[in-house]
Design an enzyme around this catalytic site. Structure first.
Site, mmCIF file in Angstrom:
data_model
loop_
_atom_site.group_PDB
_atom_site.id
_atom_site.type_symbol
_atom_site.label_atom_id
_atom_site.label_comp_id
_atom_site.label_asym_id
_atom_site.label_seq_id
_atom_site.Cartn_x
_atom_site.Cartn_y
_atom_site.Cartn_z
ATOM 1 N N HIS A 13 -30.606 7.672 12.484
ATOM 2 C CA HIS A 13 -29.489 6.769 12.740
ATOM 3 C C HIS A 13 -28.176 7.542 12.747
ATOM 4 O O HIS A 13 -28.039 8.576 12.103
ATOM 5 C CB HIS A 13 -29.420 5.657 11.685
ATOM 6 N N PHE A 14 -27.229 7.011 13.504
ATOM 7 C CA PHE A 14 -25.844 7.452 13.488
ATOM 8 C C PHE A 14 -25.009 6.302 12.930
ATOM 9 O O PHE A 14 -25.379 5.136 13.061
ATOM 10 C CB PHE A 14 -25.352 7.782 14.903
#
Length: 435
Positions: free
Chosen positions: A235-236
Protein backbone atom coordinates in the site's frame (compact mmCIF):
# COMPACT_ATOMS: atom_id res chain seq x y z
CA UNK A 1 -1.52 28.24 12.98
CA UNK A 2 -2.60 26.18 9.99
CA UNK A 3 -6.32 25.91 9.43
CA UNK A 4 -7.86 22.79 7.98
CA UNK A 5 -11.45 22.09 7.15
CA UNK A 6 -13.27 20.68 10.14
CA UNK A 7 -15.98 18.11 9.64
CA UNK A 8 -17.97 16.78 12.61
CA UNK A 9 -17.65 13.05 13.05
CA UNK A 10 -18.46 10.28 15.47
CA UNK A 11 -15.39 8.53 16.85
CA UNK A 12 -15.55 4.96 15.62
CA UNK A 13 -13.50 1.97 14.61
CA UNK A 14 -15.30 0.18 11.84
CA UNK A 15 -12.72 -2.59 11.75
CA UNK A 16 -13.67 -3.89 15.20
CA UNK A 17 -16.55 -6.22 15.92
CA UNK A 18 -19.48 -4.62 17.70
CA UNK A 19 -22.76 -5.92 19.04
CA UNK A 20 -24.57 -3.94 16.37
CA UNK A 21 -22.54 -5.66 13.63
CA UNK A 22 -23.22 -9.05 15.16
CA UNK A 23 -26.96 -8.42 15.11
CA UNK A 24 -27.06 -7.28 11.50
CA UNK A 25 -28.37 -9.57 8.83
CA UNK A 26 -25.52 -11.88 7.93
CA UNK A 27 -24.05 -11.54 4.43
CA UNK A 28 -21.01 -13.74 4.00
CA UNK A 29 -19.02 -13.34 7.20
CA UNK A 30 -21.25 -10.41 8.19
CA UNK A 31 -18.39 -7.88 7.93
CA UNK A 32 -19.02 -6.91 4.28
CA UNK A 33 -15.28 -7.39 3.71
CA UNK A 34 -13.21 -7.85 0.55
CA UNK A 35 -12.57 -11.56 0.95
CA UNK A 36 -14.15 -14.43 -0.91
CA UNK A 37 -16.93 -14.74 1.67
CA UNK A 38 -18.41 -11.31 0.89
CA UNK A 39 -17.02 -10.13 -2.42
CA UNK A 40 -18.98 -12.24 -4.96
CA UNK A 41 -21.53 -10.00 -6.64
CA UNK A 42 -20.26 -6.87 -4.85
CA UNK A 43 -20.05 -3.51 -6.61
CA UNK A 44 -17.87 -0.46 -5.94
CA UNK A 45 -17.40 2.87 -7.72
CA UNK A 46 -14.75 2.77 -10.46
CA UNK A 47 -12.48 5.54 -11.75
CA UNK A 48 -10.49 4.70 -14.88
CA UNK A 49 -7.55 6.89 -15.89
CA UNK A 50 -5.86 7.24 -19.24
CA UNK A 51 -2.14 6.46 -19.09
CA UNK A 52 -0.04 9.58 -19.55
CA UNK A 53 2.92 9.54 -21.90
CA UNK A 54 4.69 12.44 -20.24
CA UNK A 55 4.15 14.21 -16.93
CA UNK A 56 4.18 17.52 -18.79
CA UNK A 57 1.28 16.50 -21.04
CA UNK A 58 -1.77 18.66 -20.60
CA UNK A 59 -4.19 16.86 -18.29
CA UNK A 60 -7.54 16.26 -19.95
CA UNK A 61 -10.80 16.99 -18.21
CA UNK A 62 -12.17 14.11 -16.16
CA UNK A 63 -15.87 13.24 -15.87
CA UNK A 64 -15.57 14.10 -12.16
CA UNK A 65 -12.79 16.16 -10.50
CA UNK A 66 -10.56 13.40 -9.18
CA UNK A 67 -9.23 15.09 -6.07
CA UNK A 68 -11.84 17.62 -4.97
CA UNK A 69 -15.16 15.97 -5.77
CA UNK A 70 -14.27 12.30 -5.82
CA UNK A 71 -11.44 11.51 -3.41
CA UNK A 72 -11.93 14.26 -0.83
CA UNK A 73 -15.70 14.28 -1.25
CA UNK A 74 -15.95 10.55 -0.59
CA UNK A 75 -13.48 10.85 2.30
CA UNK A 76 -15.69 13.47 3.97
CA UNK A 77 -18.70 11.21 3.44
CA UNK A 78 -16.91 8.48 5.42
CA UNK A 79 -16.22 10.98 8.17
CA UNK A 80 -19.91 11.84 8.38
CA UNK A 81 -20.66 8.12 8.60
CA UNK A 82 -18.27 7.70 11.55
CA UNK A 83 -15.82 5.25 9.98
CA UNK A 84 -12.68 6.81 11.50
CA UNK A 85 -11.14 6.04 14.88
CA UNK A 86 -10.88 9.72 15.78
CA UNK A 87 -11.50 13.18 14.31
CA UNK A 88 -8.20 14.21 12.74
CA UNK A 89 -9.63 17.59 11.71
CA UNK A 90 -9.71 18.53 15.41
CA UNK A 91 -5.96 17.99 15.80
CA UNK A 92 -3.84 21.08 16.42
CA UNK A 93 -1.31 21.86 13.68
CA UNK A 94 1.34 24.57 13.42
CA UNK A 95 4.40 25.56 11.42
CA UNK A 96 7.45 25.52 13.68
CA UNK A 97 9.38 28.82 13.56
CA UNK A 98 12.69 28.52 11.75
CA UNK A 99 14.32 28.35 8.33
CA UNK A 100 13.12 24.83 7.49
CA UNK A 101 9.44 25.36 8.24
CA UNK A 102 8.81 21.99 9.88
CA UNK A 103 5.12 21.25 10.49
CA UNK A 104 4.00 19.83 13.82
CA UNK A 105 0.71 18.13 14.56
CA UNK A 106 -0.61 16.98 17.93
CA UNK A 107 -2.38 13.68 17.32
CA UNK A 108 -2.99 11.87 20.60
CA UNK A 109 -5.72 9.68 19.07
CA UNK A 110 -3.34 8.03 16.61
CA UNK A 111 -1.04 6.96 19.43
CA UNK A 112 -3.89 5.42 21.43
CA UNK A 113 -5.86 3.79 18.62
CA UNK A 114 -3.44 2.99 15.79
CA UNK A 115 -3.15 -0.69 14.86
CA UNK A 116 0.03 -2.27 16.34
CA UNK A 117 2.80 -3.69 14.17
CA UNK A 118 2.37 -7.45 13.70
CA UNK A 119 5.64 -8.53 12.08
CA UNK A 120 9.40 -8.40 12.49
CA UNK A 121 10.99 -5.09 11.57
CA UNK A 122 14.51 -6.37 10.88
CA UNK A 123 13.60 -7.76 7.44
CA UNK A 124 12.57 -5.49 4.58
CA UNK A 125 11.19 -8.41 2.56
CA UNK A 126 8.79 -10.78 4.29
CA UNK A 127 6.12 -13.05 2.84
CA UNK A 128 2.48 -12.05 3.08
CA UNK A 129 0.76 -13.63 6.08
CA UNK A 130 -3.01 -13.92 5.67
CA UNK A 131 -3.47 -14.60 9.38
CA UNK A 132 -2.32 -11.06 10.18
CA UNK A 133 -4.37 -7.97 9.50
CA UNK A 134 -4.51 -7.11 5.81
CA UNK A 135 -6.69 -4.90 3.65
CA UNK A 136 -8.98 -7.66 2.41
CA UNK A 137 -10.42 -7.62 5.94
CA UNK A 138 -11.66 -4.04 5.80
CA UNK A 139 -15.32 -3.25 5.20
CA UNK A 140 -16.32 -2.38 1.65
CA UNK A 141 -17.68 0.87 3.09
CA UNK A 142 -14.09 1.95 3.71
CA UNK A 143 -13.23 1.69 0.00
CA UNK A 144 -13.79 4.95 -1.86
CA UNK A 145 -13.45 3.55 -5.38
CA UNK A 146 -11.54 1.24 -7.68
CA UNK A 147 -8.66 2.88 -9.57
CA UNK A 148 -7.73 1.32 -12.90
CA UNK A 149 -6.22 2.21 -16.27
CA UNK A 150 -8.65 2.54 -19.16
CA UNK A 151 -8.26 1.23 -22.69
CA UNK A 152 -10.11 4.27 -24.00
CA UNK A 153 -9.02 7.81 -24.78
CA UNK A 154 -10.62 9.50 -21.78
CA UNK A 155 -10.89 9.01 -18.04
CA UNK A 156 -14.25 7.66 -16.93
CA UNK A 157 -16.17 7.34 -13.67
CA UNK A 158 -18.77 4.67 -12.90
CA UNK A 159 -20.77 5.11 -9.66
CA UNK A 160 -21.16 1.34 -9.41
CA UNK A 161 -19.12 -1.37 -11.10
CA UNK A 162 -18.59 -5.08 -10.43
CA UNK A 163 -15.41 -6.13 -8.66
CA UNK A 164 -13.44 -8.24 -11.12
CA UNK A 165 -12.08 -10.98 -8.88
CA UNK A 166 -10.24 -12.61 -11.81
CA UNK A 167 -8.25 -9.41 -12.42
CA UNK A 168 -7.57 -8.09 -8.95
CA UNK A 169 -8.58 -4.41 -8.78
CA UNK A 170 -6.51 -1.61 -7.30
CA UNK A 171 -8.51 0.41 -4.80
CA UNK A 172 -8.36 3.65 -2.84
CA UNK A 173 -9.58 3.31 0.75
CA UNK A 174 -9.66 5.51 3.83
CA UNK A 175 -6.99 5.24 6.50
CA UNK A 176 -9.05 4.73 9.65
CA UNK A 177 -6.17 6.16 11.72
CA UNK A 178 -5.58 9.31 9.66
CA UNK A 179 -2.66 11.69 9.94
CA UNK A 180 -4.25 14.50 7.96
CA UNK A 181 -7.25 15.65 5.96
CA UNK A 182 -8.05 13.27 3.10
CA UNK A 183 -5.69 10.54 4.33
CA UNK A 184 -6.21 7.53 2.07
CA UNK A 185 -4.49 4.32 1.03
CA UNK A 186 -3.75 3.18 -2.51
CA UNK A 187 -3.76 -0.62 -2.48
CA UNK A 188 -2.51 -2.09 -5.78
CA UNK A 189 -4.15 -5.33 -6.92
CA UNK A 190 -5.66 -5.81 -3.50
CA UNK A 191 -6.88 -9.39 -3.97
CA UNK A 192 -3.41 -10.63 -4.93
CA UNK A 193 -2.36 -10.00 -1.30
CA UNK A 194 1.06 -8.65 -2.21
CA UNK A 195 3.57 -8.06 0.61
CA UNK A 196 4.85 -4.56 1.33
CA UNK A 197 7.48 -4.27 -1.40
CA UNK A 198 7.59 -2.01 -4.44
CA UNK A 199 7.53 -3.36 -8.00
CA UNK A 200 7.48 -1.51 -11.31
CA UNK A 201 3.77 -1.95 -11.94
CA UNK A 202 2.62 -0.78 -8.53
CA UNK A 203 4.88 2.26 -8.45
CA UNK A 204 3.70 3.38 -11.90
CA UNK A 205 0.13 3.18 -10.56
CA UNK A 206 1.11 5.45 -7.65
CA UNK A 207 2.62 8.02 -10.05
CA UNK A 208 -0.60 8.01 -12.06
CA UNK A 209 -2.62 8.65 -8.92
CA UNK A 210 -0.44 11.68 -8.13
CA UNK A 211 -0.83 12.91 -11.70
CA UNK A 212 -4.62 12.46 -11.64
CA UNK A 213 -4.84 14.51 -8.44
CA UNK A 214 -2.91 17.25 -10.22
CA UNK A 215 -2.32 19.21 -7.01
CA UNK A 216 1.13 19.78 -5.45
CA UNK A 217 -0.41 19.72 -1.97
CA UNK A 218 -1.56 16.12 -2.42
CA UNK A 219 1.39 13.79 -1.88
CA UNK A 220 1.85 10.03 -1.80
CA UNK A 221 4.19 8.25 0.59
CA UNK A 222 5.56 4.75 1.04
CA UNK A 223 7.18 3.07 4.05
CA UNK A 224 9.05 -0.20 3.70
CA UNK A 225 9.13 -2.83 6.42
CA UNK A 226 11.83 -1.76 8.86
CA UNK A 227 11.04 1.89 8.05
CA UNK A 228 7.79 2.03 10.02
CA UNK A 229 5.31 0.37 7.71
CA UNK A 230 2.81 -1.23 10.09
CA UNK A 231 0.95 -3.57 7.71
CA UNK A 232 2.64 -6.12 5.44
CA UNK A 233 0.19 -5.71 2.56
CA UNK A 234 1.31 -3.55 -0.36
CA UNK A 235 0.00 0.00 0.00
CA UNK A 236 0.87 3.65 -0.48
CA UNK A 237 -0.44 6.45 1.71
CA UNK A 238 -1.63 9.87 0.54
CA UNK A 239 -3.19 12.99 1.99
CA UNK A 240 -3.78 16.68 1.36
CA UNK A 241 -1.93 19.44 3.26
CA UNK A 242 -1.89 22.95 1.80
CA UNK A 243 1.61 23.96 2.88
CA UNK A 244 5.03 23.15 1.36
CA UNK A 245 6.91 20.31 3.02
CA UNK A 246 10.42 21.30 4.22
CA UNK A 247 11.92 18.52 2.09
CA UNK A 248 10.42 20.11 -1.04
CA UNK A 249 12.28 23.37 -0.31
CA UNK A 250 15.65 21.82 0.60
CA UNK A 251 18.62 22.54 -1.71
CA UNK A 252 19.86 19.74 -3.94
CA UNK A 253 22.95 18.85 -5.96
CA UNK A 254 22.67 17.11 -9.31
CA UNK A 255 24.53 13.81 -9.51
CA UNK A 256 23.67 12.50 -12.95
CA UNK A 257 21.20 12.32 -15.81
CA UNK A 258 20.28 8.87 -17.06
CA UNK A 259 20.04 7.95 -20.72
CA UNK A 260 16.26 8.04 -20.30
CA UNK A 261 16.46 11.70 -19.30
CA UNK A 262 15.75 11.08 -15.60
CA UNK A 263 17.80 13.46 -13.44
CA UNK A 264 19.08 12.19 -10.08
CA UNK A 265 20.14 14.60 -7.36
CA UNK A 266 20.93 14.39 -3.66
CA UNK A 267 19.68 16.47 -0.77
CA UNK A 268 21.84 19.15 0.80
CA UNK A 269 21.47 20.93 4.14
CA UNK A 270 18.76 18.59 5.38
CA UNK A 271 18.95 16.24 8.39
CA UNK A 272 18.16 13.11 6.35
CA UNK A 273 20.29 12.10 3.37
CA UNK A 274 18.28 11.15 0.31
CA UNK A 275 18.02 11.00 -3.46
CA UNK A 276 15.65 12.92 -5.75
CA UNK A 277 14.43 11.63 -9.11
CA UNK A 278 12.70 13.85 -11.67
CA UNK A 279 12.20 14.29 -15.40
CA UNK A 280 12.56 11.55 -17.98
CA UNK A 281 11.39 11.09 -21.54
CA UNK A 282 8.06 9.78 -20.24
CA UNK A 283 6.34 8.88 -16.98
CA UNK A 284 7.39 5.23 -17.24
CA UNK A 285 11.08 6.20 -17.41
CA UNK A 286 10.79 8.05 -14.11
CA UNK A 287 8.78 5.23 -12.57
CA UNK A 288 11.28 2.58 -13.65
CA UNK A 289 14.28 4.49 -12.31
CA UNK A 290 12.64 4.91 -8.92
CA UNK A 291 11.17 1.43 -8.65
CA UNK A 292 14.45 -0.21 -9.71
CA UNK A 293 16.22 1.78 -6.98
CA UNK A 294 13.64 0.65 -4.42
CA UNK A 295 13.98 -2.97 -5.51
CA UNK A 296 17.74 -2.66 -5.03
CA UNK A 297 17.25 -1.40 -1.47
CA UNK A 298 14.76 -4.19 -0.74
CA UNK A 299 17.10 -6.86 -2.09
CA UNK A 300 19.90 -5.54 0.13
CA UNK A 301 17.69 -5.37 3.25
CA UNK A 302 17.95 -1.58 3.52
CA UNK A 303 14.81 0.04 5.01
CA UNK A 304 13.61 3.09 3.11
CA UNK A 305 10.84 5.63 2.63
CA UNK A 306 9.53 7.28 -0.55
CA UNK A 307 7.75 10.60 -1.09
CA UNK A 308 5.94 11.32 -4.38
CA UNK A 309 5.76 15.09 -4.74
CA UNK A 310 4.78 17.81 -7.24
CA UNK A 311 1.90 15.82 -8.78
CA UNK A 312 4.24 12.90 -9.48
CA UNK A 313 7.02 14.92 -11.11
CA UNK A 314 9.51 14.59 -8.21
CA UNK A 315 10.23 11.50 -6.13
CA UNK A 316 12.39 11.34 -2.99
CA UNK A 317 13.98 8.14 -1.66
CA UNK A 318 15.32 8.03 1.91
CA UNK A 319 17.27 4.94 3.03
CA UNK A 320 17.07 5.00 6.84
CA UNK A 321 18.35 3.28 9.97
CA UNK A 322 16.28 4.55 12.92
CA UNK A 323 14.79 1.16 13.81
CA UNK A 324 18.25 -0.40 13.66
CA UNK A 325 19.67 2.25 15.98
CA UNK A 326 16.67 1.81 18.24
CA UNK A 327 17.35 -1.92 18.52
CA UNK A 328 21.02 -1.30 19.25
CA UNK A 329 20.22 1.20 21.99
CA UNK A 330 21.86 4.04 20.08
CA UNK A 331 18.93 6.49 20.06
CA UNK A 332 18.78 9.23 22.69
CA UNK A 333 16.24 8.19 25.38
CA UNK A 334 14.59 11.62 25.18
CA UNK A 335 13.78 11.00 21.52
CA UNK A 336 12.46 7.53 22.31
CA UNK A 337 10.21 8.99 25.00
CA UNK A 338 8.37 11.01 22.34
CA UNK A 339 7.28 7.67 20.78
CA UNK A 340 7.54 9.28 17.35
CA UNK A 341 8.25 6.75 14.61
CA UNK A 342 9.95 8.75 11.85
CA UNK A 343 8.35 7.41 8.68
CA UNK A 344 7.91 9.16 5.32
CA UNK A 345 5.77 12.04 6.58
CA UNK A 346 8.05 12.88 9.50
CA UNK A 347 11.13 12.67 7.28
CA UNK A 348 9.45 15.01 4.79
CA UNK A 349 8.93 17.55 7.57
CA UNK A 350 5.36 16.87 8.77
CA UNK A 351 5.98 15.59 12.27
CA UNK A 352 3.12 13.89 14.11
CA UNK A 353 3.57 14.29 17.87
CA UNK A 354 1.70 12.16 20.38
CA UNK A 355 2.22 14.17 23.57
CA UNK A 356 1.02 17.70 24.24
CA UNK A 357 4.31 18.50 25.98
CA UNK A 358 6.30 17.69 22.83
CA UNK A 359 3.92 19.74 20.70
CA UNK A 360 4.18 22.80 22.94
CA UNK A 361 7.98 22.52 23.03
CA UNK A 362 8.36 21.77 19.31
CA UNK A 363 11.31 23.59 17.77
CA UNK A 364 13.41 23.39 14.64
CA UNK A 365 16.31 22.17 16.74
CA UNK A 366 14.28 19.30 18.20
CA UNK A 367 12.95 18.32 14.77
CA UNK A 368 16.45 18.35 13.35
CA UNK A 369 17.75 16.17 16.22
CA UNK A 370 15.05 13.57 15.63
CA UNK A 371 15.51 13.37 11.87
CA UNK A 372 19.31 13.29 12.09
CA UNK A 373 18.95 9.96 13.92
CA UNK A 374 17.05 8.60 10.91
CA UNK A 375 19.77 9.34 8.38
CA UNK A 376 22.52 7.03 7.23
CA UNK A 377 26.04 8.25 7.88
CA UNK A 378 27.81 9.90 4.96
CA UNK A 379 30.01 6.84 4.41
CA UNK A 380 27.12 4.41 4.51
CA UNK A 381 25.00 6.62 2.27
CA UNK A 382 27.76 6.62 -0.35
CA UNK A 383 27.80 2.82 -0.28
CA UNK A 384 24.03 2.69 -0.70
CA UNK A 385 24.24 5.13 -3.62
CA UNK A 386 26.82 2.86 -5.25
CA UNK A 387 24.45 -0.11 -4.98
CA UNK A 388 21.59 1.91 -6.45
CA UNK A 389 23.60 3.28 -9.37
CA UNK A 390 24.99 -0.15 -10.15
CA UNK A 391 21.44 -1.49 -10.39
CA UNK A 392 20.28 1.37 -12.59
CA UNK A 393 23.31 1.03 -14.88
CA UNK A 394 22.67 -2.70 -15.29
CA UNK A 395 19.00 -2.05 -16.06
CA UNK A 396 19.90 0.54 -18.69
CA UNK A 397 22.42 -1.79 -20.30
CA UNK A 398 19.87 -4.59 -20.30
CA UNK A 399 17.32 -2.33 -21.96
CA UNK A 400 19.93 -1.27 -24.53
CA UNK A 401 19.72 2.35 -23.52
CA UNK A 402 22.58 4.77 -23.40
CA UNK A 403 24.59 4.39 -20.21
CA UNK A 404 24.41 7.54 -18.15
CA UNK A 405 27.42 9.79 -17.57
CA UNK A 406 28.19 12.09 -14.71
CA UNK A 407 28.15 15.85 -15.18
CA UNK A 408 31.48 17.60 -14.81
CA UNK A 409 30.37 19.46 -11.71
CA UNK A 410 29.02 16.35 -9.99
CA UNK A 411 30.95 14.18 -7.58
CA UNK A 412 33.26 11.55 -9.02
CA UNK A 413 31.47 8.22 -8.99
CA UNK A 414 32.30 5.57 -11.56
CA UNK A 415 28.99 3.70 -11.58
CA UNK A 416 29.96 1.49 -14.48
CA UNK A 417 33.06 0.05 -12.80
CA UNK A 418 31.47 -0.60 -9.42
CA UNK A 419 31.96 -4.22 -8.39
CA UNK A 420 29.14 -6.68 -8.81
CA UNK A 421 29.33 -8.01 -5.25
CA UNK A 422 25.80 -7.32 -3.91
CA UNK A 423 26.81 -7.59 -0.27
CA UNK A 424 24.93 -5.99 2.57
CA UNK A 425 25.72 -2.42 3.51
CA UNK A 426 28.03 -2.39 6.58
CA UNK A 427 26.16 -2.23 9.85
CA UNK A 428 23.94 -4.68 11.67
CA UNK A 429 20.86 -5.38 9.57
CA UNK A 430 19.39 -8.27 11.53
CA UNK A 431 18.14 -6.34 14.57
CA UNK A 432 14.70 -7.00 15.98
CA UNK A 433 12.86 -4.02 17.40
CA UNK A 434 10.31 -5.04 20.00
CA UNK A 435 7.01 -3.19 19.51
Amino acid sequence: MLRIKRVPTVVSNYQKDTEEETNRQQVGCGRNCLRSCCIPGANLPLYTFKRMKNMMDEKRDSPVPFLDSLLLGEWEDRMQRGLFRYDVTACETKVIPGVSGFIAQLNEGRHLKKRPTEFRVDKVLQPFDGSKFNFTKVGQEEVLFQFEETDGDEAQFFPSAPIDTDNSPSVIAINVSPIEYGHVLLIPRILECLPQSIDRKSFLLALHMAAEAGNPYFRLGYNSLGAFATINHLHFQAYYLAVPFPIEKAPTRKITTLGSGVKISELLNYPVRGLIFEGGDDIEDLSNAVSDSCICLQDNNIPYNVLISDSGKRVFIFPQCYAEKQALGEVNPELLDTQVNPAVWEISGHIVLKRKKDYEEASEENAWRLLAEVSLSEERFEEVKALVFETIACREDKNETVTHSLDAESEELDVINIGTDRTMVPGKQECLVLQ
